[in-house]
Design a protein around this motif. Structure first.
Motif, PDB file in Angstrom:
ATOM      1  N   GLY A   1     -10.175 -50.352 -29.601  1.00 25.30           N
ATOM      2  CA  GLY A   1     -11.016 -49.180 -29.407  1.00 25.30           C
ATOM      3  C   GLY A   1     -12.354 -49.168 -30.105  1.00 25.30           C
TER       4      GLY A   1
ATOM      5  N   ARG B   1     -13.961 -44.407 -25.554  1.00 25.52           N
ATOM      6  CA  ARG B   1     -13.885 -45.861 -25.412  1.00 25.52           C
ATOM      7  C   ARG B   1     -14.526 -46.373 -24.139  1.00 25.52           C
TER       8      ARG B   1
ATOM      9  N   VAL C   1      -8.275 -38.736 -34.850  1.00 23.67           N
ATOM     10  CA  VAL C   1      -7.785 -38.431 -33.508  1.00 23.67           C
ATOM     11  C   VAL C   1      -6.477 -37.646 -33.571  1.00 23.67           C
TER      12      VAL C   1
ATOM     13  N   TRP D   1     -10.836 -39.779 -28.493  1.00 18.50           N
ATOM     14  CA  TRP D   1     -11.334 -41.136 -28.752  1.00 18.50           C
ATOM     15  C   TRP D   1     -12.165 -41.605 -27.565  1.00 18.50           C
TER      16      TRP D   1
ATOM     17  N   ARG E   1      -7.134 -43.432 -36.109  1.00 25.36           N
ATOM     18  CA  ARG E   1      -6.135 -43.010 -35.125  1.00 25.36           C
ATOM     19  C   ARG E   1      -5.291 -41.857 -35.645  1.00 25.36           C
ATOM     20  N   GLN E   2      -4.858 -41.966 -36.906  1.00 23.34           N
ATOM     21  CA  GLN E   2      -3.952 -40.959 -37.448  1.00 23.34           C
ATOM     22  C   GLN E   2      -4.670 -39.678 -37.861  1.00 23.34           C
TER      23      GLN E   2
ATOM     24  N   GLU F   1      -6.563 -47.695 -38.021  1.00 24.95           N
ATOM     25  CA  GLU F   1      -5.341 -46.884 -38.057  1.00 24.95           C
ATOM     26  C   GLU F   1      -5.614 -45.530 -38.710  1.00 24.95           C
TER      27      GLU F   1
END
Length: 326
Positions: A124, A84, A75, A82, A71-72, A68
């Motif tokens: 991911g 993947r 990204v 990202w 992600r925050q 997380e």
């Protein structure tokens, strides 16, 4: 000359999670920031999920917390794309300032549960380093005196990774585990941040036999900028990296060599390689001694080509991978 760079290991996520006020874009307390990635022309940075503070009692929720955070902060506010899927490695397919990819450094936080490995994939994560330095539920680390291989559950993890497209990383893995993985894995794997033991006899570095085996399988070895892995005594400069480069190339590994800096996982640096922005000067140094095509391979193409071949495809991917516990 500003060449593209791929760096296969950094520990910025641990710092970002431990210090909620840090800004990935330009915080001076970080080695790796989005500004420094742009400065060094780093187009791919792999971010490790490293749970040092909870080693031995890591939980899956700790892994989720760093995913997380990526992600925050990386990204989201950091603006990285990202990475993947295989399809995302097509040159010119996406226009981001850099790509970020997630790896897990030590599977302790999966708690021996292969369904958690599957959830990491769905969230991911694309590379698993089996151990850190010591033993966990899957295998022994390189500093574990008994030098054991994989457990039964660890062998199931190998099978699952081979089937799902999750990459495997042997940096930190005990030698017995390395050779067992060489026998059991049907896909090539990497050592994301390890150097040559013949040049610097640190237990985290790889023997010539290990390096030659990786080369024969068309895996990858990411030379690292940890000073005490570069030169005995711990003080090292950029020129000292050339000894490792030349040794790996002398074993036939020019096409398998890449870099995994370990930025933000160290508190001392190779002189002239203190953060990703320094890659430009490092590239200039290498170009004084080696052909441009080779240097481009080491800095970027070897790593990127491996991902193009080995990352899973998004085509026909189900929301959850088929999984059965046996």
């Amino acid at each position: 000359m500003k060449l593209k760079v791929a760096d296969f290991h950094c520990d910025a996520l641990s710092k970002l999670q431990a210090n909620p006020g840090m800004d990935f874009r330009n915080d001076p307390r970080l080695d790796v920031t989005s500004e420094r990635l742009a400065e060094g022309n780093v187009e791919l940075q792999v971010f490790a999920i490293y749970l040092s503070a909870v080693r031995g009692r890591a939980k899956f929720e700790d892994v989720l917390g760093q995913i997380e955070c990526f992600r925050q902060k990386v990204v989201g506010t950091g603006g990285l794309q990202w990475l993947r899927w295989k399809e995302e490695t097509v040159e010119g397919g996406l226009t981001a300032p850099a790509f970020g990819m997630l790896s897990l450094e030590g599977v302790d936080g999966l708690e021996g549960n292969l369904f958690y490995a599957q959830l990491c994939f769905e969230l991911g994560v694309r590379c698993l380093g089996v151990t850190w330095n010591y033993a966990n539920w899957a295998a022994d680390g390189v500093l574990e005196r008994r030098n054991g291989g994989f457990t039964e559950q660890g062998r199931k993890l190998i099978e699952w990774c081979n089937g799902s497209g999750m990459l495997l990383d042997v940096s930190h893995l005990a030698p017995a585990g390395f050779w067992e993985l060489m026998e059991r894995s049907v896909r090539p794997f990497i050592a994301s941040h390890s150097n040559s033991a013949a040049i610097c006899a640190h237990p985290r570095n790889l023997s010539d036999d290990q390096i030659k085996a990786l080369i024969a399988r068309d895996g990858r070895i990411g030379l690292t900028f940890v000073p005490w892995f570069v030169r005995e005594g711990g003080e090292a400069g950029r020129e000292d990296m050339r000894r490792h480069i030349e040794h790996v190339c002398g074993l036939g590994g020019s096409g398998q060599l890449m870099f995994g800096s370990d930025f933000d996982g160290i508190e001392a640096w190779v002189g002239g390689l203190e953060h990703p922005g320094k890659y430009v000067e490092f590239a200039d140094l290498l170009l004084k001694y080696y052909p441009e095509d080779e240097v481009r391979g080491w800095l970027y193409r070897n790593a990127w080509g491996f991902l193009r071949e080995q990352l899973p495809s998004s085509a026909g991917m189900n929301p959850l991978l088929p999984f059965t516990e046996s």
